[in-house]
Design a protein around this motif. Structure first.
Motif, PDB file in Angstrom:
ATOM      1  N   ASP A 119       0.813  -1.222   0.000  1.00 53.35           N
ATOM      2  CA  ASP A 119       0.000   0.000   0.000  1.00 53.35           C
ATOM      3  C   ASP A 119       0.844   1.270   0.000  1.00 53.35           C
ATOM      4  N   GLY A 120       1.955   1.275   0.764  1.00 51.79           N
ATOM      5  CA  GLY A 120       2.807   2.459   0.797  1.00 51.79           C
ATOM      6  C   GLY A 120       3.432   2.744  -0.550  1.00 51.79           C
ATOM      7  N   SER A 121       3.982   1.715  -1.166  1.00 51.76           N
ATOM      8  CA  SER A 121       4.589   1.869  -2.493  1.00 51.76           C
ATOM      9  C   SER A 121       3.559   2.301  -3.516  1.00 51.76           C
ATOM     10  N   MET A 122       2.374   1.686  -3.459  1.00 49.31           N
ATOM     11  CA  MET A 122       1.328   2.007  -4.429  1.00 49.31           C
ATOM     12  C   MET A 122       0.891   3.470  -4.313  1.00 49.31           C
ATOM     13  N   GLY A 187       3.535  -9.037  10.727  1.00 45.62           N
ATOM     14  CA  GLY A 187       2.149  -8.592  10.673  1.00 45.62           C
ATOM     15  C   GLY A 187       2.125  -7.162  11.157  1.00 45.62           C
ATOM     16  N   ARG A 188       2.466  -6.236  10.242  1.00 38.18           N
ATOM     17  CA  ARG A 188       2.687  -4.839  10.626  1.00 38.18           C
ATOM     18  C   ARG A 188       1.456  -4.218  11.278  1.00 38.18           C
ATOM     19  N   ASP A 189       0.289  -4.442  10.677  1.00 29.64           N
ATOM     20  CA  ASP A 189      -0.954  -3.910  11.239  1.00 29.64           C
ATOM     21  C   ASP A 189      -2.060  -4.942  11.264  1.00 29.64           C
ATOM     22  N   ALA A 190      -1.879  -6.023  10.534  1.00 25.55           N
ATOM     23  CA  ALA A 190      -2.923  -7.041  10.412  1.00 25.55           C
ATOM     24  C   ALA A 190      -2.392  -8.397  10.859  1.00 25.55           C
ATOM     25  N   GLY A 191      -3.305  -9.245  11.339  1.00 23.70           N
ATOM     26  CA  GLY A 191      -2.896 -10.527  11.899  1.00 23.70           C
ATOM     27  C   GLY A 191      -3.137 -11.721  11.001  1.00 23.70           C
ATOM     28  N   HIS A 192      -3.200 -11.519   9.690  1.00 27.51           N
ATOM     29  CA  HIS A 192      -3.521 -12.620   8.786  1.00 27.51           C
ATOM     30  C   HIS A 192      -2.516 -13.766   8.865  1.00 27.51           C
ATOM     31  N   ILE A 193      -1.222 -13.459   8.919  1.00 31.69           N
ATOM     32  CA  ILE A 193      -0.220 -14.526   8.990  1.00 31.69           C
ATOM     33  C   ILE A 193      -0.380 -15.329  10.268  1.00 31.69           C
ATOM     34  N   ALA A 194      -0.466 -14.642  11.405  1.00 32.41           N
ATOM     35  CA  ALA A 194      -0.598 -15.342  12.687  1.00 32.41           C
ATOM     36  C   ALA A 194      -1.863 -16.179  12.734  1.00 32.41           C
ATOM     37  N   GLY A 339      -8.665   0.851   0.759  1.00 29.55           N
ATOM     38  CA  GLY A 339      -9.442  -0.242   1.345  1.00 29.55           C
ATOM     39  C   GLY A 339      -8.604  -1.234   2.126  1.00 29.55           C
ATOM     40  N   TYR A 340      -8.084  -0.805   3.252  1.00 27.49           N
ATOM     41  CA  TYR A 340      -7.250  -1.658   4.099  1.00 27.49           C
ATOM     42  C   TYR A 340      -8.030  -2.886   4.582  1.00 27.49           C
ATOM     43  N   ARG A 341      -7.374  -4.072   4.582  1.00 28.11           N
ATOM     44  CA  ARG A 341      -8.026  -5.325   4.959  1.00 28.11           C
ATOM     45  C   ARG A 341      -7.453  -5.867   6.260  1.00 28.11           C
ATOM     46  N   ALA A 342      -8.094  -5.588   7.352  1.00 31.26           N
ATOM     47  CA  ALA A 342      -7.721  -6.198   8.627  1.00 31.26           C
ATOM     48  C   ALA A 342      -8.431  -7.546   8.745  1.00 31.26           C
ATOM     49  N   VAL A 343      -8.065  -8.321   9.751  1.00 31.33           N
ATOM     50  CA  VAL A 343      -8.785  -9.561  10.049  1.00 31.33           C
ATOM     51  C   VAL A 343     -10.176  -9.195  10.564  1.00 31.33           C
TER      52      VAL A 343
END
Length: 363
Positions: A119-122, A187-194, A339-343
């Motif tokens: 998102d930052g690069s985009m 998981g900088r802001d989102a917990g999808h990996i965990a 459109g940020y996607r959190a868990v």
């Protein structure tokens, strides 16, 4: 429009991950063999466009032997430093160098630019495209898988696989020594990996930034495990999880940059205090970014690369390639960035985890 001989650029930006080379390979094959276009690889992301001479190399299908598809990282190099709109110079000055990148695009005679990033690069690349009237297409890349409007981003599947393998490796030693093993993952802001690795790897406790936890809840879960006759437990925690008081747990690097790090050690120490259990912590760190790309990341990277070139051919710009419901499509880039996607608490994987009795520290 006859695209034969037209030049397009491709770059990777932000943190590296598995699957980037699959995207670059697909862009080259589709552009050259499908449309007769020429492809230049821009090295070191936007830093390559700021260099003089510009850091580029011609990319031909013959360069992409079988090993590149299997290789982690990016053959083009990348950077996650130096915002061109506020670029810190060696003498401490902060300059707007955006026009230098736009000038490089024109100097290279590019018909379009394909950028692979998060998102930052985009956001930066889209701003550059708007300012300079550049034709730009984005390909989603982030192991956090938190970009909006796409179910999948390049790099995520491999990161989950590596975290799952880590739990697989930790379980036998946890059982052998009657320990609580704590695994800290990115998981900088989102917990999808965990969340996903925790379900796949049989974690007993999953801690993610989207769910507020308490040590009392974690203690109860571990005590129930002991009462049922099992002598170990597995805990997975995303790096962005905060301490009990809601403070970020960070480290300051030698460069002065502040990064996440240390929540695993904090949780391990507090569990030991609360339960008397012997604990150990493992921090995966950048292991999740490297290694051989999974089949899923190779497929997604290849699919995204082909679709990105097809968008160039169709003259559809300011778009992000996306994936949903087994189909590749594209969305307005601005919507994807916003459109940020959190868990989500009602997501199928979250409900599955709770149905399995996994503790999130909130009961």
């Amino acid at each position: 429009m006859d695209l034969a001989g037209k030049r397009i650029g491709v770059l990777t930006s932000g943190g590296d991950c598995a699957g980037l080379n699959a995207v670059v390979r697909a862009v080259v094959h589709r552009a050259v063999q499908g449309y007769g276009m020429k492809v230049v690889g821009i090295e070191q992301g936007t830093a390559g466009l700021l260099a003089r001479p510009v850091m580029v190399r011609e990319l031909e299908p013959s360069l992409f032997t079988g090993d590149i598809l299997r290789r982690g990282g990016t053959i083009l190099g990348t950077t996650n430093k130096g915002n061109p709109f506020s670029y810190e110079m060696p003498d401490g000055q902060v300059l707007d160098r955006s026009e230098e990148i736009i000038e490089a695009y024109r100097e290279l005679g590019l018909h379009a630019l394909i950028g692979i990033g998060g998102d930052g690069s985009m956001a930066i690349l889209r701003q550059l495209a708007e300012q300079g009237g550049l034709n730009f297409i984005g390909v989603p890349k982030t192991i956090d898988n938190d970009l909006g409007h796409t179910e999948v981003s390049v790099g995520y599947a491999t990161a989950v696989d590596i975290a799952t393998q880590a739990l697989d490796q930790l379980q036998p030693t946890a059982a052998s020594h009657s320990r609580v093993m704590v695994l800290e993952v990115m998981g900088r802001d989102a917990g999808h990996i965990a969340l996903n690795a925790g379900v796949a790897g049989g974690a007993d406790i999953i801690l993610i930034p989207e769910v507020k936890y308490s040590l009392a809840s974690i203690k109860r879960k571990i005590e129930r495990i002991y009462a049922e006759g099992r002598n170990f437990s597995l805990v997975i925690v995303a790096e962005a999880v905060r301490d009990e008081e809601g403070r970020k747990v960070t480290e300051t690097q030698a460069s002065g940059a502040v990064t996440y790090g240390g929540i695993g050690e904090y949780i391990s120490h507090r569990i030991a205090e609360e339960t008397g259990a012997e604990t150990r912590v493992t921090v995966l760190g950048h292991l999740q970014r490297g290694g051989v790309p999974s089949a899923r990341d190779r497929i997604m990277g290849s699919t995204f690369g082909v679709h990105a070139v097809d968008l160039v051919a169709a003259g559809k710009f300011d778009r992000l390639v996306a994936w949903s419901g087994r189909h590749c499509f594209d969305v307005p880039l601005q919507e994807a960035i916003a459109g940020y996607r959190a868990v989500q608490p009602d997501s199928s994987v979250m409900l599955t985890a709770r149905g399995l009795g996994i503790c999130f520290g909130d009961d």
